[in-house]
Design an enzyme around this catalytic site. Structure first.
Site: not given
Ligand code: NAD
Length: 511
Positions: A302, A268
């Site tokens: 998002c 997501e």
């Molecule tokens: P982020 O990608 O920085 O982090 C999200 C999560 O992933 C965190 O828990 C982080 O620690 C983990 N993570 C990051 N890289 C990883 C890896 N290589 N392996 C395992 N875990 C990893 O995102 P953020 O800044 O917390 O949130 C914002 C982003 O999330 C935006 O791009 C937003 O659009 C997206 N988002 C999408 C949805 C959806 O349902 N499509 C919902 C909410 C947020």
């Protein structure tokens, strides 16, 4: 200055059994974790709220092993009994709605009503899952062979790894964890580095329900960054399914790692959502929807509207109304009920906002309103309107901030082509009172997104539908409809109750 005093914050934390220093792992008991100490900051002030210790690799391993053990028992519970546990989790969340909603506001800066809305979303998911626990239906098929019966059944899958983003710190857990629970799966939650406290509070509440019922510890938690927990979890073959919510960059990395071990993924990821407004639209309705979708959560959903496509006949009038409305948005402390827009999550998000606007201007964009970082503690920026040129590269990226790019179009076909010309495919809307335009937008040749709306904005989805998006948004689906199927394994069963052994496709194998 926060509307929440230091003593009000201390009381809130105490009511939710959070301490100034907290362990960051739960496997049926809290583990005194020994990894990096992470302070959770209040984005409205930049001050620390409390700290959480990350997992070491050994502590992660211990939680994953416990989650597998919990799964092995939980899968033997009848699904409606699992549903009864989830019903009680929903009741417990109801009892803590005010406090949890306030903690969401404190930790990630959502305004009060959005903080409460996030908790309500968990409660809605619990209600949905209770009903679902009696509806995990398989199909039966007619066999081509005499005296044979065929059907499919759905079995629990295993521990589910849940990686969540900061901006929906608890609702996304519920979309996954409560669905997984009625499906017979345990789960292992890796919350965002920026929102550990809400995750600890929810885990405590859910764990109490399990303990009171003598249920295995299916709601586990392992806090830590991608190195300490995220990466090891994605590579852990004990965990057949990873549901990961976050940026496209994160999803691409996780997708590659999971493909390597043929693990299942629900991804997501980021969106770049557009609203089309046609000449015949109800502009009052469109304006209200655009404001909530573009400015709500300070542009950190998002599903936030990032691109507004205006038909030429109404473009000037909509821009005039938008500039006026943007000028009256009350920005400030999210804990103050009068506030409409709170802060960004951290200093890096403010830097991303600045950088995106500089790039937009360099690429030919013109700032119509906003564009400034507020001179006050915390991470506040102005909601911003930018007149953009079609296909400007920065408008094809997701900047997680309240920046709305405005475009003009002549024909609906042209608008749909421009709308679809971005790598992401999460949510989309059209405002029109013309039935043909609405249906054109919803047709197979219309919006290419996972979500397509008519006369409502791009954000604020209900849990009853499957949530998720196409293209770089990752293709995953969570929450309602038949999303549950990904959390189970399908088994096709054929039973021969006759005395002969006819083969399918008429094959003969007589000795
Ligand atoms: P982020 O990608 O920085 O982090 C999200 C999560 O992933 C965190 O828990 C982080 O620690 C983990 N993570 C990051 N890289 C990883 C890896 N290589 N392996 C395992 N875990 C990893 O995102 P953020 O800044 O917390 O949130 C914002 C982003 O999330 C935006 O791009 C937003 O659009 C997206 N988002 C999408 C949805 C959806 O349902 N499509 C919902 C909410 C947020």
């Amino acid at each position: 200055m926060s509307a929440l005093t230091a003593s009000a914050i201390a009381d809130l934390l105490a009511r939710l059994e959070l301490a100034p220093e907290n362990p960051g792992a739960f496997d049926g008991a809290w583990i005194e974790t020994t990894g990096a100490r992470v302070e959770s900051l209040n984005p409205a002030t930049g001050e620390p709220i409390a700290a959480v210790r990350s997992c070491s690799p050994e502590e992660y391993d211990r939680v994953a092993a416990a989650s597998l053990r919990a799964f092995e028992e939980w899968r033997t519970w009848p699904a409606p009994k699992r549903g009864e546990i989830v019903r009680q989790v929903g009741e417990a969340l109801r009892a803590h709605k005010e406090d949890l909603g306030l903690l969401v506001t404190l930790e990630v800066g959502k305004v009060r009503t959005e903080g409460l809305g996030e908790v309500q979303e968990m409660i809605d998911m619990a209600d949905f899952c209770v009903g679902l626990s009696r509806q995990l239906y398989g199909l039966s098929m007619h066999s081509e062979r005499p005296q044979h019966r065929m059907y499919e059944q759905w079995h629990p899958l295993g521990p589910v790894g849940i990686i969540t983003a900061f901006n929906f710190p608890v609702a996304v857990w519920a979309w996954n964890a409560l669905l997984a629970a009625v499906c017979g799966d345990s789960n292992l939650w890796k919350p965002s580095q920026h929102a550990p406290l809400t995750a600890l509070a929810v885990t405590r509440i859910a764990a109490r329900v399990l303990a009171a019922n003598g249920a295995p510890a299916i709601f586990n938690l392992a806090f830590g960054d991608r190195r300490a927990v995220g990466g090891p979890m994605v590579q852990d073959t004990r965990i057949p399914l990873i549901s990961a919510t976050g940026s496209v960059a994160m999803g691409k990395q996780i997708g590659r790692d999971l493909a390597d071990r043929l693990g299942r993924a629900i991804l997501e990821l980021g969106g770049n959502n557009g609203i089309l407004v046609t000449d015949d639209a109800d502009l009052d309705l469109a304006l209200r929807a655009v404001l909530f979708a573009a400015v709500g959560t300070a542009g950190q959903r998002c599903t936030t509207t990032r691109r507004l496509l205006l038909q030429k006949g109404i473009a000037a009038e909509m821009k005039r109304r938008l500039v006026q409305a943007y000028g009256s948005i009350r920005i400030g402390d999210p804990a103050d009920p009068a506030t409409v827009m709170g802060p960004l999550i951290h200093a890096n998000a403010v830097a991303d906002y600045r950088r995106a606007l500089e790039t937009a201007v360099a690429q030919g964009g013109r700032i119509l309103h906003g564009g400034k970082v507020l001179d006050r503690p915390g991470f506040f920026v102005e909601p911003t309107l930018v007149e953009a040129i079609p296909h400007m590269p920065i408008t094809c990226e997701e900047t997680f901030a309240p920046i709305l790019y405005l475009f003009e179009f002549d024909t609906l076909d042209e608008a749909i082509a421009l709308h679809n010309a971005v790598p992401q495919g999460l949510s989309s809307s059209i405002f029109t009172l013309n039935m043909r335009s609405a249906e054109r937008f919803l047709a197979a040749t219309g919006s290419d997104c996972g979500i397509a709306n008519v006369n409502i904005g791009t954000s604020g989805a209900e849990i009853g539908g499957a949530f998720g998006g196409e293209k770089e948004t990752g293709g995953g689906r969570e929450a309602g409809s038949d999303s549950w199927k990904v959390y189970m394994r399908r088994q096709t069963c054929t039973i021969n109750w006759g005395e002969t052994l006819p083969l399918a496709q008429g094959v003969k194998f007589d000795l």
